[in-house]
Design a protein around this motif. Structure first.
Motif, PDB file in Angstrom:
ATOM      1  N   UNK A 166       0.851  -1.190   0.000  1.00 55.00           N
ATOM      2  CA  UNK A 166       0.000   0.000   0.000  1.00 55.00           C
ATOM      3  C   UNK A 166       0.886   1.239   0.000  1.00 55.00           C
ATOM      4  N   UNK A 167       0.436   2.273  -0.685  1.00 53.77           N
ATOM      5  CA  UNK A 167       1.034   3.582  -0.494  1.00 53.77           C
ATOM      6  C   UNK A 167       0.008   4.401   0.271  1.00 53.77           C
ATOM      7  N   UNK A 168       0.468   4.988   1.377  1.00 55.45           N
ATOM      8  CA  UNK A 168      -0.455   5.726   2.234  1.00 55.45           C
ATOM      9  C   UNK A 168      -0.054   7.186   2.291  1.00 55.45           C
ATOM     10  N   UNK A 169      -1.038   8.066   2.426  1.00 61.15           N
ATOM     11  CA  UNK A 169      -0.686   9.454   2.716  1.00 61.15           C
ATOM     12  C   UNK A 169      -0.596   9.619   4.231  1.00 61.15           C
ATOM     13  N   UNK A 170      -0.315  10.829   4.669  1.00 60.24           N
ATOM     14  CA  UNK A 170      -0.073  11.024   6.100  1.00 60.24           C
ATOM     15  C   UNK A 170      -1.291  10.733   6.958  1.00 60.24           C
ATOM     16  N   UNK A 171      -2.473  10.856   6.363  1.00 69.00           N
ATOM     17  CA  UNK A 171      -3.696  10.585   7.120  1.00 69.00           C
ATOM     18  C   UNK A 171      -4.101   9.108   7.010  1.00 69.00           C
ATOM     19  N   UNK A 172      -3.165   8.292   6.602  1.00 72.89           N
ATOM     20  CA  UNK A 172      -3.402   6.854   6.419  1.00 72.89           C
ATOM     21  C   UNK A 172      -4.376   6.586   5.280  1.00 72.89           C
ATOM     22  N   UNK A 173      -4.605   7.572   4.421  1.00 71.79           N
ATOM     23  CA  UNK A 173      -5.428   7.338   3.239  1.00 71.79           C
ATOM     24  C   UNK A 173      -4.637   6.495   2.246  1.00 71.79           C
ATOM     25  N   UNK A 174      -5.313   5.529   1.620  1.00 71.38           N
ATOM     26  CA  UNK A 174      -4.610   4.651   0.684  1.00 71.38           C
ATOM     27  C   UNK A 174      -4.555   5.319  -0.688  1.00 71.38           C
TER      28      UNK A 174
END
Lengths: 371, 379
Positions: A166-174
């Motif tokens: 998975x690649x996640x953003x800082x808010x744990x959004x995928x």
């Protein structure tokens, strides 16, 4: 009681464990002496208050059907709970059509009839412990449409190669779900575990099947990052992906260490399995056993080191077993020497055989083979 | 009752006071044995393997654990529509007050209604404190072939020991002519194993008469069997040659556990054709650590060994710490021997902890040391 039903997904199509998988689906693989891989997701679901569980199987259902039975040994209530084994015939044309979505579509009416609001989907090729009730609560609290479970690992160059990352953003959004190409060691491995509302799940499955008969659930979700709030939830603790013989072998041996095993097995949330009523193991005069996990019903007269031994195995006089995973009811003859081997059920190794393999490429002896 | 028209009653009422602290909180049949079993698993598994569907367990001492243990009967496969295991403590009835079981026969007498409700042709009466494997169906066939009123299972014992047992004197055809309880000068060496098959109709009549007899002690050995003999009923002896052990004392319980280490042991628990069923513990396979040594042992799942084990039996969840030594001993479920402790010729009771560097038991003790309380060590 959790407001979710559980799904143990069918085997992933790109995963194949040489030899062993010819005899049973990955979910039914013997693991750590007395378990089968499917005991982990089902026990964790049952311990989390999920008592409606669907297990999907596409081939060789015999061993799985026998092992699961009524589900009573998983502590699933015989009246208000249910453990279902759902079949979907594998496509003979090309394995590429044997997707999870196809299995779900084949059983979509049964899924639609489930009363629970949410669904938790877990893979049948991974070994980890998870409190699914906590996962469901985290998902509901976050307000996300879909939550995906992931694990941070530091050995992805050589391990988890058939898994997705998975690649996640800082808010744990995928941001993406992509195959692990082994480009770096530090990766966020997707544990093929999903939480979402049942209705969303059905919509996605139907949509995926319309777009392409090769589409998988993770692929359709990948197309929806703009429309849906898809987030990652981190898992901590032991996690092994069984994707080939080497990873199967490694996961077994890794769990000999009590500090690793403790992450999977804790008293409050036991891992259940079907008992075979075998008697305790007998260590005879001359037995030398070190750093090993030994199941019941064995008779040990030889040497066993750094190994996992299944039920009812005989290790005869003078035999030396090192770094091996030996499945149930095998017979290791006098003075046989084994190193870095996976010995399948009912195999009989005699004639002072010497089978030594490299730890990076463990050997495999077929079920019922007589050497 | 669909299978062979025989119902079994297991006499499990005794406290087993010679097992001392082991039976403080549980009845003797519920005492652990052989790594993963309880004593009552043996008669219950024998019943299940002999195709007996209905088993009554007669109990009055500390029956709570025993009751929950056997309830349902699923562990032994005694849970199909026509089968079951029933715990039968004394109870108050419409026509009688609440009374204890006054003797082994009285325990059956007070449950005539229970037996009648299944209308069996035969009744098997067993005691709940012996370790053995036996096919009761073969014994029933013998009972039928002999057209007997009562068949008693017997086994030959050394003549020297015969005065300790109930001895059956038989004629050439195996018909019992005399019963002697602990005779000083035995005429035979055939000891009763406390396993009886009665034709129910005959026993029922005898029990009704026994209940009315003010001089009776309501015991099978003292009253019912002598009465049968007096009345000229047909009593036959059924010879059994296999392993059989009364585990009524700490020493004999220890011995029976040690017998499992013997490679020539007749009590083969690894026989797929006659499994002994028991509860299943959700436990990992047994862990033998990197510095452990295991030299002749019988160990079950959930045991954790870091130290050394010699000629010992380790039960579920038992633990042996680093540098600890366990020799000629039995560790019951959950017993812990901490680092550096030494246990010799001892039986360590359930969940008892032997502290660091403690020394318990001795190689030349006359009796086996029972450790029923935690022993404080250097920790």
């Amino acid at each position: 009681m959790a407001n979710a039903f559980g799904i143990v997904a069918p085997s992933k199509r790109n995963i194949h464990v040489e030899g062993m998988q010819d005899y049973r689906p990955l979910a039914a693989f013997s693991f750590l002496g007395r378990y089968r891989i499917i005991d982990f997701p089902i026990s964790c679901m049952s311990n989390s208050g999920i008592d409606h569980i669907q297990v999907y199987v596409t081939s060789n259902p015999r061993s799985l059907a026998e092992h699961l039975g009524s589900g009573r040994h998983y502590n699933i209530n015989s009246k208000h709970g249910k453990l279902q084994l759902l079949f979907s015939t594998a496509s003979s044309e090309n394995d590429i059509y044997n997707t999870d979505v196809r299995s779900y579509m084949d059983n979509i009416e049964i899924i639609q009839r489930m009363n629970q609001e949410y669904v938790v989907i877990a893979p049948s090729y991974m070994v980890f412990a998870q409190d699914y009730d906590a996962l469901l609560n985290d998902h509901i609290e976050s307000g996300a449409d879909i939550s995906l479970l992931y694990q941070r690992v530091d050995n992805a160059k050589e391990h988890y190669l058939d898994c997705d990352v998975l690649t996640l953003n800082k808010q744990k959004g995928v941001l993406s779900i992509e195959p692990n190409l082994g480009t770096a060691n530090n990766k966020t491995i997707f544990m093929d575990t999903y939480v979402m509302k049942k209705d969303l799940f059905i919509t996605l499955v139907k949509e995926a099947s319309k777009i392409s008969s090769m589409y998988t659930l993770s692929q359709i979700i990948s197309e929806k990052f703009n429309e849906l709030d898809v987030r990652g939830i981190q898992h901590k603790g032991f996690c092994a992906a069984i994707t080939d013989l080497k990873s199967y072998f490694d996961a077994n041996l890794e769990l000999i260490k009590p500090e690793q095993a403790d992450q999977l097995f804790n008293g409050d949330a036991p891992i259940y399995t079907r008992t075979t009523d075998s008697c305790p193991t007998k260590y005879c005069d001359g037995a030398v056993v070190r750093n090993s996990l030994i199941s019941n019903g064995c008779t040990i007269k030889g040497t066993v080191e750094n190994s996992v031994i299944g039920r009812g195995v005989n290790i005869n006089e003078g035999a030396v077993v090192r770094n091996c995973v030996i499945l149930a009811y095998s017979d290791i003859g006098k003075n046989v020497e084994l190193e870095n081997q996976v010995i399948d059920k009912w195999a009989k190794i005699g004639h002072e055989a010497k089978l030594i393999a490299d730890a990076d490429k463990p050997g495999y002896i077929k079920r019922n083979d007589v050497l | 009752m669909s299978q062979n028209n025989m119902l079994a009653m297991i006499l499990a009422g005794g406290r087993g006071s010679r097992l001392k602290d082991l039976t403080n909180k549980v009845a003797k049949p519920a005492v652990s044995f052989g790594g993963k079993y309880r004593i009552i698993d043996f008669p219950l598994s024998n019943c299940a393997n002999s195709h007996i569907d209905i088993v009554g367990v007669l109990t009055q001492y500390e029956s709570v654990l025993l009751n929950s243990y056997v309830a349902g009967g699923g562990r032994w496969g005694l849970d199909t529509r026509d089968s079951g295991v029933f715990v039968l403590p004394p109870r108050e009835k419409a026509d009688t007050g609440l009374d204890v079981y006054r003797g082994t026969a009285d325990a059956i007498s007070q449950n005539i209604d229970f037996v009648d409700s299944y209308n069996p042709e035969y009744i098997l009466v067993l005691s709940g404190d012996h370790i053995y494997k036996m096919n009761y169906e073969e014994m029933l066939q013998y009972h039928k072939d002999q057209n007997a009123d009562l068949t008693v299972a017997v086994r030959p014992v050394p003549w020297k020991e015969a005065p300790r047992f109930g001895i059956m004197n038989t004629d050439d055809e195996g018909r019992i002519t005399e019963f002697q309880e602990k005779p000083k000068e035995p005429k035979s060496n055939l000891a009763s194993m406390g396993i009886y098959i009665f034709t129910w109709k005959t026993l029922r009549k005898a029990l009704v008469a026994d209940m009315k007899n003010p001089d009776s002690s309501h015991d099978f050995g003292n009253d019912v069997i002598p009465a049968f003999l007096n009345e000229g009923k047909k009593l036959v002896a059924y010879r059994f040659e296999g392993y059989w052990k009364d585990v009524g004392t700490i020493d004999s319980l220890w011995e029976a556990n040690m017998d499992l280490l013997d490679s020539k042991n007749e009590l083969n628990l690894n026989d797929p054709g006659w499994k002994i069923y028991t509860e299943d513990a959700s436990a990992l396979p047994q862990y033998i650590g990197p510095d452990a040594s295991v030299d002749v042992a019988y160990i079950t799942q959930g045991a954790h060994v870091e130290g050394s084990v010699k000629k010992s039996v380790l039960f579920t969840g038992s633990y042996i710490g680093k540098g600890a030594k366990v020799i000629d001993s039995v560790l019951m479920p959950g017993a812990r021997v901490e680092d550096g402790a030494v246990v010799t010729r001892a039986l360590v009771a359930n969940n008892v902890k032997i502290g660091k560097n403690c020394v318990v038991g001795s190689a030349d003790s006359e009796n086996i040391t029972l450790v029923a309380k935690n022993v404080k060590g250097d920790d």
